[in-house]
Design an enzyme around this catalytic site. Structure first.
Site, PDB file in Angstrom:
ATOM      1  N   LYS A 196       0.860  -1.186   0.000  1.00  0.00           N
ATOM      2  CA  LYS A 196       0.000   0.000   0.000  1.00  0.00           C
ATOM      3  C   LYS A 196       0.888   1.225   0.000  1.00  0.00           C
ATOM      4  CE  LYS A 196      -3.547   2.446   2.576  1.00  0.00           C
ATOM      5  NZ  LYS A 196      -4.527   2.410   3.658  1.00  0.00           N
ATOM      6  N   LYS A 249      -2.167  -1.554  -3.842  1.00  0.00           N
ATOM      7  CA  LYS A 249      -3.053  -0.395  -3.761  1.00  0.00           C
ATOM      8  C   LYS A 249      -2.243   0.882  -3.817  1.00  0.00           C
ATOM      9  CE  LYS A 249      -6.004   1.933  -0.494  1.00  0.00           C
ATOM     10  NZ  LYS A 249      -6.443   2.019   0.863  1.00  0.00           N
TER      11      LYS A 249
HETATM   12  C1  PBG Z   1      -7.395   3.326   5.661  1.00  0.00           C
HETATM   13  C2  PBG Z   1      -7.655   3.259   4.209  1.00  0.00           C
HETATM   14  C3  PBG Z   1      -7.462   4.238   3.215  1.00  0.00           C
HETATM   15  C4  PBG Z   1      -7.979   3.708   2.042  1.00  0.00           C
HETATM   16  C5  PBG Z   1      -8.438   2.433   2.337  1.00  0.00           C
HETATM   17  N1  PBG Z   1      -8.194   2.165   3.673  1.00  0.00           N
HETATM   18  C6  PBG Z   1      -6.974   5.617   3.294  1.00  0.00           C
HETATM   19  C7  PBG Z   1      -5.611   5.940   3.689  1.00  0.00           C
HETATM   20  O1  PBG Z   1      -4.736   5.090   3.844  1.00  0.00           O
HETATM   21  O2  PBG Z   1      -5.404   7.137   3.876  1.00  0.00           O
HETATM   22  C8  PBG Z   1      -8.042   4.415   0.714  1.00  0.00           C
HETATM   23  C9  PBG Z   1      -9.088   3.944  -0.206  1.00  0.00           C
HETATM   24  C10 PBG Z   1      -9.397   4.839  -1.338  1.00  0.00           C
HETATM   25  O3  PBG Z   1      -8.761   5.877  -1.579  1.00  0.00           O
HETATM   26  O4  PBG Z   1     -10.357   4.507  -2.040  1.00  0.00           O
HETATM   27  N2  PBG Z   1      -6.092   3.306   6.061  1.00  0.00           N
END
Ligand code: PBG
Length: 327
Positions: A196, A249
């Protein structure tokens, strides 16, 4: 063999030929639709930066998800919560009457044949908006493992089918696995947000989930977008710790990472087509600059072609409706 003996256009001459040799086709079974659940009743609060998405109260979420299953043919959802109150560590999410466990129980009661993935993270639940417990101005890794594993157990007890940690702490898959196994949930899979990246593509989501960090950024825990080799190490760690599925992601700027993970590990691979990727399509479509349904199909097809087995996407419901309309 070369031209003129070889003519690649021969198999493109009409749609019957093209459909016959088509290598990749996105199916409704590949897709997971994310939802945001909030307190109250009768609430359907539009998220301005994500047209067509809402913060739903539990009662209306149940109706919406019935619609998703029956009309769009999508049977998998991912849940995020907007709590009544936040606290310093995210403990608020560890109670059985927290917002997402409440939603899961209601959905379980009302809808059959629905797979519920529960996102596990603290950022929606902390006053500072970071994904864990803050010590000396930064998220403390090992203290955060405690809230993550407690939150996971609460979600599993409420009836979540899959636990999906999105926090990027080291060791969280092992900690969550141990907590689940010790408490009778050895059959509950973990879908780890493994690679991520610290991405600007999450912007609209942070409006939706009210989870933007109040100071600093997430770069001490989420990955540097420049790093592909490190992404493989993250994936490997999660596999070793017991992840059942791994995730890359965002999706579109990381198709190379998706391909490398697929080629290197024999694991079910999820890609998250995130909020910013979705909202850019919506903005261009609202201006009449693109053919939206073709763009959606092309985007999802490219993510699958890159190697994703499963795609989390805010386009899922529309894609399902379009697919049904075509039949
Ligand atoms: C929580 C999380 C996030 C997303 C999914 N889980 C945001 C982040 O890390 O700031 C992002 C999902 C999206 O942008 O659609 N940590």
């Amino acid at each position: 063999m070369a031209f003129p003996v070889t003519r690649l256009r021969r198999l493109r001459q009409n749609e019957i030929f093209r459909a016959m040799v088509r290598e990749t086709e996105v199916d409704c079974d590949d897709l997971i639709m994310p939802y945001f659940v909030c307190p109250g009743t009768g609430v359907k609060n539009p998220i301005n930066s994500m047209p067509g998405n809402y913060q739903w109260s539990v009662d209306l979420l149940v109706e919406e998800v019935k619609d998703l299953v029956e009309k769009a043919g999508i049977n998998k959802i991912l849940l995020f919560g907007i709590p009544e109150h936040k606290d310093e560590t995210g403990e608020v999410a560890c109670h059985e009457d927290a917002i997402v466990p409440r939603a899961i129980r209601a959905l379980r009661k009302e809808i059959n044949n629905l797979l519920i993935v529960a996102d596990v993270c603290n950022c929606e639940y902390t006053t500072h908006g970071h994904c864990g417990t803050i010590i000396d101005g930064d998220v403390n890794n090992d203290l955060t493992l405690k809230t993550l594993s407690e939150q996971s157990l609460t979600l599993a007890r409420a009836g979540a089918d899959i636990i999906a940690p999105s926090d990027m702490m080291d060791g969280r898959v092992a900690a969550i696995r141990e907590m689940l196994d010790e408490n009778g949930f050895s059959n509950t899979p973990i879908m780890a947000y493994s690679a991520k990246f610290a991405s600007a593509f999450y912007g609209p989501f942070r409006d939706a989930a009210e989870s933007a960090p109040k100071f600093g950024n997430r770069r001490t825990y989420q990955m540097d977008p420049a790093n592909g080799n490190e992404a493989l190490r993250e994936v490997e760690e999660d596999i070793v710790e017991g992840a059942d599925m791994v995730m890359v992601k965002p999706a579109l700027s990381y198709l190379d990472v998706i391909r490398r993970v697929k080629d290197n590990y024999n694991m079910p691979l999820v890609a998250y087509n995130v909020s910013g990727e979705f909202s850019m399509v919506k903005a261009a479509a609202a201006n009449g600059w693109i053919d939206e349904s073709r763009i959606i199909n092309e985007i999802l097809t490219s993510i699958k072609r890159a190697g994703a087995d499963v795609i989390i996407t805010y386009h899922a419901k529309e894609f399902g409706l379009l697919k049904r309309a075509k039949k």
